[in-house]
Every structure is written in C-alpha cells, then in structure tokens.
Design an enzyme around this catalytic site. Structure first.
Site, PDB file in Angstrom:
ATOM      1  N   CYS A  91      -2.998  63.171  -4.949  1.00 36.43           N
ATOM      2  CA  CYS A  91      -2.417  64.189  -4.104  1.00 36.43           C
ATOM      3  C   CYS A  91      -2.055  65.560  -4.637  1.00 36.43           C
ATOM      4  O   CYS A  91      -2.444  66.570  -4.268  1.00 36.43           O
ATOM      5  CB  CYS A  91      -1.557  63.285  -3.284  1.00 36.43           C
TER       6      CYS A  91
ATOM      7  N   CYS B  97      -4.710  66.554  -2.075  1.00 36.39           N
ATOM      8  CA  CYS B  97      -4.164  67.133  -0.741  1.00 36.39           C
ATOM      9  C   CYS B  97      -3.387  68.424  -0.950  1.00 36.39           C
ATOM     10  O   CYS B  97      -3.670  69.425  -0.218  1.00 36.39           O
ATOM     11  CB  CYS B  97      -3.001  66.132  -0.314  1.00 36.39           C
TER      12      CYS B  97
ATOM     13  N   LYS C  97      -6.217  71.010  -2.389  1.00 37.95           N
ATOM     14  CA  LYS C  97      -7.173  71.182  -1.294  1.00 37.95           C
ATOM     15  C   LYS C  97      -6.623  72.139  -0.276  1.00 37.95           C
ATOM     16  O   LYS C  97      -7.115  73.005   0.427  1.00 37.95           O
ATOM     17  CB  LYS C  97      -7.406  69.922  -0.716  1.00 37.95           C
TER      18      LYS C  97
ATOM     19  N   ALA D 147      -0.407  50.358  -8.403  1.00 39.93           N
ATOM     20  CA  ALA D 147      -0.669  51.473  -7.558  1.00 39.93           C
ATOM     21  C   ALA D 147      -1.453  52.748  -8.302  1.00 39.93           C
ATOM     22  O   ALA D 147      -1.228  53.912  -8.582  1.00 39.93           O
ATOM     23  CB  ALA D 147       0.594  52.215  -7.357  1.00 39.93           C
TER      24      ALA D 147
ATOM     25  N   TYR E 158     -14.788  63.481   4.336  1.00 35.00           N
ATOM     26  CA  TYR E 158     -13.947  64.546   4.552  1.00 35.00           C
ATOM     27  C   TYR E 158     -13.898  65.326   3.419  1.00 35.00           C
ATOM     28  O   TYR E 158     -13.655  66.522   3.511  1.00 35.00           O
ATOM     29  CB  TYR E 158     -12.610  63.916   5.080  1.00 35.00           C
ATOM     30  N   ILE E 159     -13.816  64.667   2.207  1.00 31.20           N
ATOM     31  CA  ILE E 159     -13.669  65.565   0.898  1.00 31.20           C
ATOM     32  C   ILE E 159     -14.645  66.437   0.766  1.00 31.20           C
ATOM     33  O   ILE E 159     -14.474  67.854   0.528  1.00 31.20           O
ATOM     34  CB  ILE E 159     -13.494  64.797  -0.215  1.00 31.20           C
TER      35      ILE E 159
ATOM     36  N   GLU F 123     -14.537  69.286   3.495  1.00 35.72           N
ATOM     37  CA  GLU F 123     -13.385  70.390   3.242  1.00 35.72           C
ATOM     38  C   GLU F 123     -13.479  71.122   2.206  1.00 35.72           C
ATOM     39  O   GLU F 123     -13.377  72.426   2.187  1.00 35.72           O
ATOM     40  CB  GLU F 123     -11.883  69.462   2.982  1.00 35.72           C
TER      41      GLU F 123
ATOM     42  N   HIS G  30       2.993  76.763  26.857  1.00 39.40           N
ATOM     43  CA  HIS G  30       1.880  77.992  27.001  1.00 39.40           C
ATOM     44  C   HIS G  30       2.294  79.221  26.287  1.00 39.40           C
ATOM     45  O   HIS G  30       3.619  79.738  26.354  1.00 39.40           O
ATOM     46  CB  HIS G  30       1.942  78.035  28.617  1.00 39.40           C
TER      47      HIS G  30
ATOM     48  N   GLU H 290      -0.908  72.132  24.090  1.00 43.86           N
ATOM     49  CA  GLU H 290      -1.023  71.881  25.478  1.00 43.86           C
ATOM     50  C   GLU H 290      -2.184  71.482  26.281  1.00 43.86           C
ATOM     51  O   GLU H 290      -2.038  70.796  27.334  1.00 43.86           O
ATOM     52  CB  GLU H 290      -0.379  73.047  26.291  1.00 43.86           C
TER      53      GLU H 290
END
Length: 492
Positions: free
Chosen positions: A58, A63, A66, A158, A198-199, A202, A465, A470
């Site tokens: 990341c 992230c 990017k 991890a 998505y990579i 993007e 608004h 909205e």
C-alpha cells in the site's frame, strides 16, 4: 524443535512475518497489550531491480503512489477546465514525469522513516530479513549479517502478494508491473496495459491523464468480481476519453527492437487472428500471487490453497498458534483497510481478552479510474444469485454533476444505483456510484448500509445540494419499471 512449555521459553510472544499494513497493525496492537513482538520484513527486488522500504504494498507500490498519480492526472484535467471558469491558463502547461516520480518517492520514503520510528517507539523489534519456518515455533531469518534463529509462541503470517507475470517469451525480461511503475526512471510513453482489473484500469487512467498513450488488453471481462453493469460503464467512460481496449485478446510474446521499443504480438481468442503493435512500455496487471514460496510452511505444518492460506473465522490456520491476515489469506477482500482492521482485532483477541472478529461482509471499495467507481455491499448479479431476481429491486439513475456544466464535461456515464430487497422493509443490499470523488461519497453510505439501511430511509434522507452524493437520496426509478432514469432537472 523449540520448547513449547511456557511463554517465557521463547524469544518472543509474537512474531509477525510481513511489514505491510496488516502485519504492522497487528504487531503494534499486540505490543500495546503487553506482548513481546518482532516483525520481519523483506522485499525481493523486481526483475528490473525495484525495491522499497517497510510498509508493504500500500505505502510503497500500491494505494498511496497510485492515488498520488491519479491526483496528478486529475489536476492536469482541472487546469484545462479552469479556462472555462475564467482562469487565464498557459497552453504550454504539461506534466514532468521525473518530477512527479521524485515527489511521490520522497513522500513514500518519509512514510518509511515514520514507520520505522513508530515501531521503535512502540518497542516492536523490526527485523529486515527473509523468514522461513524451521519447525512450528522456530523461524530462520536471512539477514545481511547472516542467518538468525527466532522462536515464538505465536506467529502471524502477513506477507501479502506480488504481481504475476505471464508465461510468454519476453514477459519478465522486458515488461514491468505496478511494483515498478511508480518509480520508473523514464517516461512510460505509449504503454500496453495487460489486464483489466482495478490495477490495470487505474494505471491506464492516470497515464492517459498525464498525456501518455495507454492501451488496455482484456482477456475476458473488465473488473472481474465487481458489478458488471458498473464495470462496463467504467470501461466505456475510459474509451470515451480515448483509451482503446483490445478485447478478448491475450499476449503471445514481447520482443525488444533495435530502437529499444517493444514489439508485442497478441491473439484474439475469439477469431484466432494474430496481430502486433509497438510500445514503449508493457505493464503486466494480470493478477497477484501470494508469497508463500519462501516460508517453508510445510515445516510448520501449515496447509495452503494454491498460493494462499486458508483460515477460519478468527484468522487461524490449521495450526492453532499460527494465524494469517491480509492479502495472503484465501477468499477475502485484498484491501489495506481490511488487513489493518483484521490484524488489530486479531491482536486484541490474542492479548486483550477480546472476542470481536473481523467482519468481511459489506466492505466498501473504490476504483480510482478517471471517472471513479465506488461500491459497498452486493453487486446486482450477486444479489440476484443470493435472493432470486423476483426478490430484488434495483433503483437507478443518471445524474449531472454541477461542476461538469461550465467546462462541458461528459456526464454520459455518471450513474448511481441501489440494489435492494423488493418487498418488506426494502433492505439495501448494495450501493454503486460512478462519478467524481467516489470514495468520499460511498464511505458514509457504507456505515449506513452496515447499520441496516432501507430504501424508505434513503428516500426520507434530505440530500446536501448541490452534491453528487445526494443522488442516492433522489433515487425513485426502478429498472423493473422501464422508465427513463435520465434526469430532466437538477433542482426539482
């Protein structure tokens, strides 16, 4: 084998393998509750030699860089729009790739430094070494100074993942991945982006915004795993901006020409037609693989599924004292905030008498394409699959962002929809938004959806608004009705 008859006989209470978002959050939380913790982290250089510091994907190659390059792209677009708003803009304005890369890398290095200082201050021992299991309670860490043996009562894996390369001639020798792009020491130029997840989208999006020429090669579908109506709208919005898509196409080979450019041969899988083109850069974005190979998990008895680790509802592997969090676990969202929260909650269960588990359902996410897409909850397809088409109502509408009017930006693909229960309380199962600042829009709605949002509640909420958020409160037309979802007015 390391002794197993007491906490005090180990070097550490907890050893976390991997210094990314999930591992760091787990390590810091465990220390906060009195555990003795070490965190191992090691980055193998890419084939072209790219490497980075602590913090994981990341911070270094995901992230953060990017989003910064996406922002650079949006700023370039905004500069040109400014003329329509009355600003005197110099037509000679253009991006400087090397300056952008330098700025991005300087920020990343500052985060690396802060992370190291934070670990030191919190008394987490940071070990820059490649760890592999010797037995269920022992690791061997390869350091610059030599091998070191480390024992622990508990382990958390991890290690995350890295981009895949296709098994074709020239792929590794001449191609790059997102691991390389954000520190690339030359302009990307005409770029072939292979992959439409998505990579890939993007990267193609911000490259186009920075003035380069990306082409997206799609093997099957765009944004696999996402709502396919929204995915196709994203792709169409990119094509409208001048980004070509080579559909149903796979690469066959990459050859370096005498002028240094890359000749790519590719095949249309439907027609069998073989074609080629020349590019300055080939970017592989065909998926990621979990980094299980170097861990010697068999020595610890940990089972894997393909290149991932299967865990139960408490992130426990098949070995009771070995856990896994983040992108390395099988079948869970590969997102930084997911890893961070899962790691933190795991540490609290281990060392703070907590019983709170990670909830992997209804996780919001954003695809930072030029026109951004954000969603939370079920896609329309998954809702129909789960509940049946007759039990699902889809409320939808196109809209016109106010800030698009003066520069006459295209509003063709600005679209929102709510996937909901057809009867009863009309529980909202999924929300989907395509438009500007999508992540900022969907984050608040994510909390509402997890709290049991219903269509009546949404319809009875007064919107702010003029905003694009909205538009969710203005949804009244269903797909089933067949009525036109295009607005006639912005203020009534």
């Amino acid at each position: 084998m390391a002794p197993v008859d007491g906490k005090g006989n180990y070097d550490y209470d907890l050893v976390v393998i991997g210094g990314g978002s999930g591992g760091l959050s787990c390590a810091k939380e465990a220390v906060a509750h009195g555990a003795r913790v070490a965190c191992l982290d090691f980055v193998k250089p890419t084939p072209i030699g790219t490497k980075w510091g602590v913090g994981g994907t990341c911070v270094n190659v995901g992230c953060i860089p990017k989003k910064l390059m996406h922002q650079a792209s949006l700023l370039g677009e905004a500069v040109h729009e400014a003329a329509a708003y009355g600003w005197n803009v110099d037509d000679k304005i253009k991006p400087d790739w090397n300056k952008l890369v330098s700025s991005v890398q300087n920020h990343i290095k500052s985060v690396n430094w802060v992370t190291r200082v934070d670990l030191r201050d919190k008394k987490v021992e940071y070990i820059n070494g490649l760890g592999s299991f010797v037995d269920p309670h022992t690791l061997s860490a390869k350091l610059k100074s030599g091998d070191r043996t480390i024992t622990a009562q508990t382990f958390v894996i991890a290690v995350g993942g890295r981009p895949r390369y296709p098994n074709i001639p020239g792929a590794v020798e001449y191609g790059i991945t997102s691991d390389d792009l954000f520190s690339l020491d030359r302009e990307p130029g005409k770029t072939l982006v292979v992959g439409a997840g998505y990579i890939g989208l993007e990267c193609a999006g911000f490259l186009k915004g920075l003035g380069y020429e990306p082409t997206v090669m799609v093997r099957s579908i765009v944004l696999r795993g996402f709502d396919q109506q929204m995915a196709n709208l994203v792709a169409a919005s990119m094509e409208e901006r001048g980004i070509p898509f080579l559909r149903k196409t796979v690469p066959l080979s990459v050859e370096k020409q005498s002028d240094g450019r890359l000749l790519v041969k590719y095949e249309n899988t439907e027609t069998g037609e073989i074609d080629s083109d020349v590019f300055d850069t080939v970017l592989w974005a065909i998926g990621r693989k979990g980094l299980v190979e170097d861990l010697n998990l068999h020595n610890a008895g940990v089972l894997t599924h393909k290149d991932k680790i299967q865990v139960d509802c408490e992130e426990t592997t098949n070995v009771p004292h070995i856990y896994a969090v983040g992108d390395i676990i099988y079948g869970k969202p590969e997102l930084t905030p997911v890893a961070v929260l899962a790691g933190r909650l795991l540490a609290r269960r281990l060392y703070a008498d907590s019983d709170l588990r990670m909830d992997y359902a209804d996780v919001a996410t954003t695809v930072f394409t030029p026109l951004e897409y954000a969603c939370v909850g079920l896609s329309e397809e998954d809702a129909v699959k789960t509940y049946g088409a007759e039990e699902i109502e889809v409320f939808h509408g196109y809209y016109k962002p106010t800030e698009f009017f003066i520069p006459q930006k295209s509003v063709r693909y600005c679209y929102v929809k709510a996937v909901a229960q057809r009867s009863g309380e009309q529980r909202v199962y999924g929300l989907h938004y395509l438009g500007p600042v999508a992540g900022e829009v969907i984050q608040g709605f994510a909390a509402a959806l997890k709290s049991g949002l219903t269509i009546p509640t949404l319809m009875n909420t007064v919107g702010i608004h003029p905003t694009t958020a909205e538009e969710f409160t203005r949804l009244s037309i269903t797909k089933r009705s067949g009525l036109d979802p295009t607005p006639a007015s912005c203020c009534s």
